[in-house]
Design a protein around this motif. Structure first.
Motif, PDB file in Angstrom:
ATOM      1  N   MET A 258       0.780  -1.110  -0.005  1.00  0.00           N
ATOM      2  CA  MET A 258      -0.194   0.070  -0.199  1.00  0.00           C
ATOM      3  C   MET A 258       0.870   1.181   0.083  1.00  0.00           C
ATOM      4  O   MET A 258       0.595   2.375  -0.813  1.00  0.00           O
ATOM      5  CB  MET A 258      -0.892  -0.022   1.278  1.00  0.00           C
ATOM      6  CG  MET A 258      -2.113   1.194   1.111  1.00  0.00           C
ATOM      7  SD  MET A 258      -3.031   0.980  -0.391  1.00  0.00           S
ATOM      8  CE  MET A 258      -3.866  -0.481  -0.033  1.00  0.00           C
ATOM      9  N   VAL A 259       2.120   1.148   0.728  1.00  0.00           N
ATOM     10  CA  VAL A 259       2.948   2.284   0.679  1.00  0.00           C
ATOM     11  C   VAL A 259       3.465   2.626  -0.841  1.00  0.00           C
ATOM     12  O   VAL A 259       3.291   3.585  -1.065  1.00  0.00           O
ATOM     13  CB  VAL A 259       4.031   2.151   1.572  1.00  0.00           C
ATOM     14  CG1 VAL A 259       5.349   2.882   1.341  1.00  0.00           C
ATOM     15  CG2 VAL A 259       3.741   1.947   3.341  1.00  0.00           C
ATOM     16  N   ASP A 260       3.614   1.375  -1.304  1.00  0.00           N
ATOM     17  CA  ASP A 260       4.171   1.907  -2.801  1.00  0.00           C
ATOM     18  C   ASP A 260       3.001   2.421  -3.727  1.00  0.00           C
ATOM     19  O   ASP A 260       3.146   3.189  -4.494  1.00  0.00           O
ATOM     20  CB  ASP A 260       4.722   0.380  -3.402  1.00  0.00           C
ATOM     21  CG  ASP A 260       6.074   0.179  -2.925  1.00  0.00           C
ATOM     22  OD1 ASP A 260       6.824   1.134  -2.372  1.00  0.00           O
ATOM     23  OD2 ASP A 260       6.209  -0.978  -3.131  1.00  0.00           O
ATOM     24  N   LEU A 261       1.888   1.786  -3.618  1.00  0.00           N
ATOM     25  CA  LEU A 261       0.689   2.085  -4.422  1.00  0.00           C
ATOM     26  C   LEU A 261       0.308   3.519  -4.033  1.00  0.00           C
ATOM     27  O   LEU A 261       0.208   4.256  -4.898  1.00  0.00           O
ATOM     28  CB  LEU A 261      -0.436   1.351  -4.056  1.00  0.00           C
ATOM     29  CG  LEU A 261      -1.772   1.379  -4.771  1.00  0.00           C
ATOM     30  CD1 LEU A 261      -1.584   1.354  -6.645  1.00  0.00           C
ATOM     31  CD2 LEU A 261      -2.968   0.805  -4.409  1.00  0.00           C
ATOM     32  N   VAL A 262       0.390   4.035  -2.806  1.00  0.00           N
ATOM     33  CA  VAL A 262      -0.088   5.352  -2.517  1.00  0.00           C
ATOM     34  C   VAL A 262       1.068   6.268  -2.794  1.00  0.00           C
ATOM     35  O   VAL A 262       0.719   7.498  -3.298  1.00  0.00           O
ATOM     36  CB  VAL A 262      -0.550   5.530  -1.072  1.00  0.00           C
ATOM     37  CG1 VAL A 262      -0.802   6.772  -0.474  1.00  0.00           C
ATOM     38  CG2 VAL A 262      -1.575   4.820  -0.716  1.00  0.00           C
ATOM     39  N   PHE A 263       2.417   6.006  -2.502  1.00  0.00           N
ATOM     40  CA  PHE A 263       3.408   7.103  -2.821  1.00  0.00           C
ATOM     41  C   PHE A 263       4.212   7.060  -3.667  1.00  0.00           C
ATOM     42  O   PHE A 263       5.198   8.012  -4.102  1.00  0.00           O
ATOM     43  CB  PHE A 263       4.333   7.109  -1.302  1.00  0.00           C
ATOM     44  CG  PHE A 263       3.617   7.406  -0.096  1.00  0.00           C
ATOM     45  CD1 PHE A 263       3.284   8.580   0.161  1.00  0.00           C
ATOM     46  CD2 PHE A 263       3.133   6.422   0.847  1.00  0.00           C
ATOM     47  CE1 PHE A 263       2.695   9.185   1.564  1.00  0.00           C
ATOM     48  CE2 PHE A 263       2.806   6.812   1.970  1.00  0.00           C
ATOM     49  CZ  PHE A 263       2.405   8.062   2.389  1.00  0.00           C
ATOM     50  N   VAL A 264       4.066   6.219  -4.764  1.00  0.00           N
ATOM     51  CA  VAL A 264       4.873   6.159  -5.925  1.00  0.00           C
ATOM     52  C   VAL A 264       3.790   6.378  -7.295  1.00  0.00           C
ATOM     53  O   VAL A 264       2.987   5.537  -7.394  1.00  0.00           O
ATOM     54  CB  VAL A 264       5.706   4.822  -6.241  1.00  0.00           C
ATOM     55  CG1 VAL A 264       6.197   4.775  -7.562  1.00  0.00           C
ATOM     56  CG2 VAL A 264       6.479   4.555  -4.871  1.00  0.00           C
ATOM     57  N   ALA A 265       4.040   7.644  -7.738  1.00  0.00           N
ATOM     58  CA  ALA A 265       3.050   8.004  -8.636  1.00  0.00           C
ATOM     59  C   ALA A 265       3.122   7.066 -10.097  1.00  0.00           C
ATOM     60  O   ALA A 265       1.872   6.616 -10.538  1.00  0.00           O
ATOM     61  CB  ALA A 265       3.340   9.213  -9.126  1.00  0.00           C
ATOM     62  N   ASP A 266       4.165   6.682 -10.364  1.00  0.00           N
ATOM     63  CA  ASP A 266       4.540   5.499 -11.407  1.00  0.00           C
ATOM     64  C   ASP A 266       3.635   4.176 -11.202  1.00  0.00           C
ATOM     65  O   ASP A 266       2.976   3.915 -12.308  1.00  0.00           O
ATOM     66  CB  ASP A 266       5.728   5.483 -11.833  1.00  0.00           C
ATOM     67  CG  ASP A 266       6.304   6.489 -12.582  1.00  0.00           C
ATOM     68  OD1 ASP A 266       5.810   7.469 -12.963  1.00  0.00           O
ATOM     69  OD2 ASP A 266       7.880   6.433 -12.481  1.00  0.00           O
ATOM     70  N   ILE A 267       3.538   3.855 -10.190  1.00  0.00           N
ATOM     71  CA  ILE A 267       2.677   2.788  -9.785  1.00  0.00           C
ATOM     72  C   ILE A 267       1.332   3.062  -9.673  1.00  0.00           C
ATOM     73  O   ILE A 267       0.411   2.339  -9.980  1.00  0.00           O
ATOM     74  CB  ILE A 267       3.398   2.120  -8.338  1.00  0.00           C
ATOM     75  CG1 ILE A 267       4.744   1.488  -8.599  1.00  0.00           C
ATOM     76  CG2 ILE A 267       2.227   0.905  -7.815  1.00  0.00           C
ATOM     77  CD1 ILE A 267       5.387   1.149  -7.227  1.00  0.00           C
ATOM     78  N   ARG A 268       1.064   3.958  -8.865  1.00  0.00           N
ATOM     79  CA  ARG A 268      -0.242   4.541  -8.912  1.00  0.00           C
ATOM     80  C   ARG A 268      -1.026   4.722 -10.236  1.00  0.00           C
ATOM     81  O   ARG A 268      -2.168   4.549 -10.233  1.00  0.00           O
ATOM     82  CB  ARG A 268      -0.576   5.891  -7.972  1.00  0.00           C
ATOM     83  CG  ARG A 268      -1.703   6.224  -7.320  1.00  0.00           C
ATOM     84  CD  ARG A 268      -1.635   7.407  -6.550  1.00  0.00           C
ATOM     85  NE  ARG A 268      -1.098   8.533  -7.065  1.00  0.00           N
ATOM     86  CZ  ARG A 268       0.146   8.879  -6.485  1.00  0.00           C
ATOM     87  NH1 ARG A 268       0.734   8.375  -5.540  1.00  0.00           N
ATOM     88  NH2 ARG A 268       0.674  10.098  -7.155  1.00  0.00           N
ATOM     89  N   ARG A 269      -0.246   4.917 -11.381  1.00  0.00           N
ATOM     90  CA  ARG A 269      -0.901   5.229 -12.632  1.00  0.00           C
ATOM     91  C   ARG A 269      -1.332   3.865 -13.220  1.00  0.00           C
ATOM     92  O   ARG A 269      -1.760   3.880 -14.143  1.00  0.00           O
ATOM     93  CB  ARG A 269      -0.034   6.165 -13.566  1.00  0.00           C
ATOM     94  CG  ARG A 269       0.119   7.503 -12.913  1.00  0.00           C
ATOM     95  CD  ARG A 269       0.902   8.356 -14.103  1.00  0.00           C
ATOM     96  NE  ARG A 269       1.529   9.402 -13.702  1.00  0.00           N
ATOM     97  CZ  ARG A 269       2.724   9.726 -13.174  1.00  0.00           C
ATOM     98  NH1 ARG A 269       3.446   8.712 -13.370  1.00  0.00           N
ATOM     99  NH2 ARG A 269       3.021  10.521 -12.528  1.00  0.00           N
ATOM    100  N   LYS A 270      -0.850   3.016 -12.774  1.00  0.00           N
ATOM    101  CA  LYS A 270      -0.933   1.424 -13.563  1.00  0.00           C
ATOM    102  C   LYS A 270      -2.313   0.638 -13.152  1.00  0.00           C
ATOM    103  O   LYS A 270      -2.609   0.469 -11.772  1.00  0.00           O
ATOM    104  CB  LYS A 270       0.027   0.639 -13.115  1.00  0.00           C
ATOM    105  CG  LYS A 270       1.447   1.315 -13.889  1.00  0.00           C
ATOM    106  CD  LYS A 270       2.762   0.245 -13.597  1.00  0.00           C
ATOM    107  CE  LYS A 270       3.935   0.936 -14.076  1.00  0.00           C
ATOM    108  NZ  LYS A 270       3.784   1.667 -15.262  1.00  0.00           N
TER     109      LYS A 270
END
Length: 155
Positions: free
Chosen positions: A73-85
């Protein structure tokens, strides 16, 4: 000479550059998959050992999965490149559904030992295993197709 490699998103939940989510998820997944076998053994033999083993496995799977999901969840919320996928969001939604079922499965077994497994426990276990397979497929796509959490720097 400029590299033709795409920029891969880095994990924010990492230790020394190694993403935590893929490190933490193996034990909960193994516990919830092995739960299918212990539930089947209990239904086959009615031996209370398998009932206790199943309670422990579903507890390890549910609670361990919640801890591993925090790193994801940290990666999903705080990494924009991941959040866009879209694959990342699908993986997260399926994982939340799976963890909800595993938690319900544990709670039912903990509150009413012996009764739950014959009624709903095995069905919930099989549904959880199917959702694990789907989440694993989506997680694999994130790593192998989108390079999430992969360090390709070879300089």
């Amino acid at each position: 000479m400029a590299s033709t490699q795409p920029e891969w998103p880095d994990s924010k939940a990492a230790i020394a550059g190694h993403p935590l989510h893929p490190m933490l998820i193996h034990f909960p997944v193994a516990a919830l998959i092995f739960l299918v076998a212990t539930d089947a053994a209990f239904l086959w033999t009615a031996d209370p050992f398998w009932e206790r083993a199943s309670l422990w496995l579903v507890g390890i799977g549910a609670f361990g999965g919640c801890i591993a999901s925090l790193a994801g969840m940290v990666d999903l919320v705080f990494v924009a490149d991941i959040r866009r996928k879209i694959t990342a969001w699908c993986h997260a939604i399926v994982a939340i559904m799976m963890l909800s079922l595993a938690s319900l499965n544990w709670l039912l077994r903990y509150q009413a030992p012996g009764e739950t497994l014959e009624r709903w426990g095995f069905f919930i276990t099989l549904l959880t295993a199917a959702l694990i397979a789907l989440a694993a497929y989506l997680g694999g796509r994130l790593v192998y197709e989108h390079g999430v959490g992969v360090d390709i720097d070879q300089s």
